[in-house]
Design a protein around this motif. Structure first.
Motif, PDB file in Angstrom:
ATOM      1  N   ILE A 119       0.836  -1.210   0.000  1.00  0.00           N
ATOM      2  CA  ILE A 119       0.000   0.000   0.000  1.00  0.00           C
ATOM      3  C   ILE A 119       0.867   1.254   0.000  1.00  0.00           C
ATOM      4  O   ILE A 119       0.611   2.215  -0.746  1.00  0.00           O
ATOM      5  CB  ILE A 119      -0.965  -0.006   1.196  1.00  0.00           C
ATOM      6  N   GLU A 120       1.922   1.257   0.814  1.00  0.00           N
ATOM      7  CA  GLU A 120       2.819   2.420   0.836  1.00  0.00           C
ATOM      8  C   GLU A 120       3.478   2.626  -0.520  1.00  0.00           C
ATOM      9  O   GLU A 120       3.577   3.753  -1.015  1.00  0.00           O
ATOM     10  CB  GLU A 120       3.885   2.240   1.922  1.00  0.00           C
ATOM     11  N   GLY A 121       3.934   1.529  -1.131  1.00  0.00           N
ATOM     12  CA  GLY A 121       4.601   1.638  -2.420  1.00  0.00           C
ATOM     13  C   GLY A 121       3.683   2.133  -3.522  1.00  0.00           C
ATOM     14  O   GLY A 121       4.062   2.991  -4.336  1.00  0.00           O
ATOM     15  N   LEU A 122       2.461   1.622  -3.556  1.00  0.00           N
ATOM     16  CA  LEU A 122       1.525   2.007  -4.614  1.00  0.00           C
ATOM     17  C   LEU A 122       0.860   3.355  -4.348  1.00  0.00           C
ATOM     18  O   LEU A 122       0.222   3.918  -5.244  1.00  0.00           O
ATOM     19  CB  LEU A 122       0.463   0.921  -4.795  1.00  0.00           C
ATOM     20  N   SER A 123       1.024   3.865  -3.131  1.00  0.00           N
ATOM     21  CA  SER A 123       0.493   5.193  -2.800  1.00  0.00           C
ATOM     22  C   SER A 123       1.546   6.279  -2.978  1.00  0.00           C
ATOM     23  O   SER A 123       1.234   7.469  -2.856  1.00  0.00           O
ATOM     24  CB  SER A 123      -0.015   5.218  -1.348  1.00  0.00           C
ATOM     25  N   SER A 124       2.777   5.877  -3.240  1.00  0.00           N
ATOM     26  CA  SER A 124       3.851   6.859  -3.404  1.00  0.00           C
ATOM     27  C   SER A 124       3.863   7.389  -4.833  1.00  0.00           C
ATOM     28  O   SER A 124       3.137   6.909  -5.702  1.00  0.00           O
ATOM     29  CB  SER A 124       5.201   6.221  -3.062  1.00  0.00           C
ATOM     30  N   SER A 125       4.674   8.400  -5.063  1.00  0.00           N
ATOM     31  CA  SER A 125       4.801   8.964  -6.400  1.00  0.00           C
ATOM     32  C   SER A 125       6.284   9.116  -6.730  1.00  0.00           C
ATOM     33  O   SER A 125       6.987   9.886  -6.075  1.00  0.00           O
ATOM     34  CB  SER A 125       4.106  10.326  -6.486  1.00  0.00           C
ATOM     35  N   PRO A 126       6.826   8.367  -7.708  1.00  0.00           N
ATOM     36  CA  PRO A 126       6.118   7.388  -8.532  1.00  0.00           C
ATOM     37  C   PRO A 126       5.805   6.111  -7.764  1.00  0.00           C
ATOM     38  O   PRO A 126       6.425   5.841  -6.736  1.00  0.00           O
ATOM     39  CB  PRO A 126       7.115   7.113  -9.671  1.00  0.00           C
ATOM     40  N   LYS A 127       4.840   5.353  -8.269  1.00  0.00           N
ATOM     41  CA  LYS A 127       4.472   4.099  -7.632  1.00  0.00           C
ATOM     42  C   LYS A 127       5.633   3.107  -7.707  1.00  0.00           C
ATOM     43  O   LYS A 127       6.421   3.106  -8.657  1.00  0.00           O
ATOM     44  CB  LYS A 127       3.238   3.496  -8.308  1.00  0.00           C
ATOM     45  N   CYS A 128       5.726   2.228  -6.696  1.00  0.00           N
ATOM     46  CA  CYS A 128       6.785   1.227  -6.675  1.00  0.00           C
ATOM     47  C   CYS A 128       6.333   0.016  -5.875  1.00  0.00           C
ATOM     48  O   CYS A 128       5.387   0.091  -5.088  1.00  0.00           O
ATOM     49  CB  CYS A 128       8.073   1.812  -6.075  1.00  0.00           C
ATOM     50  N   LEU A 129       6.994  -1.098  -6.108  1.00  0.00           N
ATOM     51  CA  LEU A 129       6.823  -2.298  -5.301  1.00  0.00           C
ATOM     52  C   LEU A 129       8.204  -2.797  -4.898  1.00  0.00           C
ATOM     53  O   LEU A 129       9.179  -2.619  -5.634  1.00  0.00           O
ATOM     54  CB  LEU A 129       6.064  -3.387  -6.072  1.00  0.00           C
ATOM     55  N   HIS A 130       8.302  -3.422  -3.736  1.00  0.00           N
ATOM     56  CA  HIS A 130       9.599  -3.862  -3.223  1.00  0.00           C
ATOM     57  C   HIS A 130       9.977  -5.182  -3.869  1.00  0.00           C
ATOM     58  O   HIS A 130       9.225  -6.162  -3.811  1.00  0.00           O
ATOM     59  CB  HIS A 130       9.537  -4.014  -1.700  1.00  0.00           C
ATOM     60  N   SER A 131      11.173  -5.218  -4.463  1.00  0.00           N
ATOM     61  CA  SER A 131      11.596  -6.404  -5.218  1.00  0.00           C
ATOM     62  C   SER A 131      11.779  -7.633  -4.336  1.00  0.00           C
ATOM     63  O   SER A 131      11.797  -8.755  -4.849  1.00  0.00           O
ATOM     64  CB  SER A 131      12.891  -6.107  -5.984  1.00  0.00           C
ATOM     65  N   LYS A 132      11.914  -7.461  -3.013  1.00  0.00           N
ATOM     66  CA  LYS A 132      12.092  -8.646  -2.160  1.00  0.00           C
ATOM     67  C   LYS A 132      10.865  -9.546  -2.189  1.00  0.00           C
ATOM     68  O   LYS A 132      10.965 -10.743  -1.888  1.00  0.00           O
ATOM     69  CB  LYS A 132      12.411  -8.241  -0.721  1.00  0.00           C
ATOM     70  N   TYR A 133       9.707  -8.991  -2.586  1.00  0.00           N
ATOM     71  CA  TYR A 133       8.494  -9.796  -2.614  1.00  0.00           C
ATOM     72  C   TYR A 133       8.329 -10.585  -3.918  1.00  0.00           C
ATOM     73  O   TYR A 133       7.331 -11.286  -4.100  1.00  0.00           O
ATOM     74  CB  TYR A 133       7.271  -8.909  -2.364  1.00  0.00           C
ATOM     75  N   PHE A 134       9.290 -10.498  -4.818  1.00  0.00           N
ATOM     76  CA  PHE A 134       9.265 -11.337  -6.015  1.00  0.00           C
ATOM     77  C   PHE A 134       9.296 -12.827  -5.669  1.00  0.00           C
ATOM     78  O   PHE A 134       8.809 -13.662  -6.424  1.00  0.00           O
ATOM     79  CB  PHE A 134      10.492 -11.057  -6.903  1.00  0.00           C
TER      80      PHE A 134
END
Length: 330
Positions: free
Chosen positions: A27-42
């Protein structure tokens, strides 16, 4: 062989805590600008399988180049370690399938009668597999797997064993950090290690831009599937409703900075619900930053070592000059 067992209640608590952290980070990653996701969750079970396939595909050179170094120079590497540490345990950050480190472990087994291997990985599947498989491949190997974040688990190894450590951070995993974060991580790593500990750290070297870009945009689409799989994982574990078909995998490489980055691009304006906790709006062509794979020059590697408080004591490079495993002393 050391094994890790969890009671049903304890395992349930760990799963609940993991889900909460996963949800918070998404939620924090997709609410940021620019949007991001943490690669550790791959790295869920499917992500692990896809990454193993990526490492075998023709365009993905880093694994082959580092494997060449480890197989052909392992005696020299361990010989260099023994100059500084006559006795040591081995700790591996991000152990994965240990397909490279097993060659170093074999060499250590042939040299030292008494040591323990501590593989650390954020994938519980990986740790379980290593604890079962490696003692069968290397009879007599003592292994104690640790599931969690690198530095926290490394600190645990200093409490489990008072020996000096050879810390392995291979696979070019330092490239998962941008340049500034890499400095901070290496400084924290240096602070967590004991004085005199050694670090064998792998770097993907700067080279022709097309070679690098092809490695992260393979013709089979495995890297694309690897990125998209994170959306599937969010759907499954966080009750989200991503439509993965509405996102396009887009890699870039900047030869000046050495930053190779991957994005998922929204193909239309859309809304995605993350369970009942959040609704995320995407504009058409809006990107999610997924990961960075930072490349280094030899001069940048030296500068990083000194800035983080390490002393470089060895460097091992493959025949093509694509990859380097560097030995640093804390």
């Amino acid at each position: 062989m050391h094994t890790t067992t969890l009671s049903t209640a304890a395992n349930g608590a760990i799963i609940t805590d993991h889900r909460h952290q996963f949800l918070t980070d998404v939620i924090e990653g997709l609410s940021s600008s620019p949007k991001c996701l943490h690669s550790k969750y791959f790295y869920d079970e499917q992500g692990d399988k896809l990454f193993q396939q990526i490492m075998q595909c023709p365009e993905y050179y880093p694994t082959r180049c580092e494997m060449e170094i480890i197989r052909q120079q392992r005696e020299e590497i361990i010989g260099s370690v023994l100059k500084y540490l006559p006795q040591f345990d081995v700790v591996e950050l991000g152990a994965g399938d240990a397909s490279k480190s097993i060659h170093l472990l074999q060499t250590v087994c042939n040299t030292l009668p008494d040591f323990t291997y501590y593989p650390i990985d954020i994938s519980w599947n990986i740790i379980q597999d290593l604890e079962k498989r490696l003692p069968e491949a290397l009879p007599g190997l003592r292994i104690h797997g640790l599931h969690g974040e690198y530095l926290e688990m490394l600190q645990q190894t200093t409490e489990l064993s008072h020996r000096n450590k050879l810390v392995l951070f291979m696979g070019g995993n330092i490239g998962n950090f941008d340049a500034r974060t890499a400095v901070n991580f290496c400084r924290e790593l240096r602070r967590t290690m004991r004085p005199g500990d050694l670090l064998l750290i792998g770097f993907d070297l700067k080279k022709h831009p097309q070679v690098i870009l092809d490695a992260y945009n393979d013709k089979q689409g495995l890297t694309r599937d690897f990125n998209i799989n994170l959306l599937h994982r969010i759907n499954r574990e966080l009750d989200a409703d991503f439509d993965p078909m509405l996102f396009h995998h887009y890699p870039t490489y900047d030869p000046a900075t050495g930053a190779c980055k991957s994005y998922l691009v929204s193909l239309e304006k859309q809304k995605v619900c993350i369970g009942k906790e959040a609704t995320i709006t995407f504009e058409k062509d809006e990107c999610i930053f997924m990961e960075v794979a930072q490349k280094y020059s030899p001069e940048e590697i030296q500068r990083l070592a000194f800035t983080a408080g390490f002393s470089p004591v060895g460097s091992f490079v493959d025949a093509s000059g694509c990859f380097a495993d560097c030995l640093w002393r804390g």
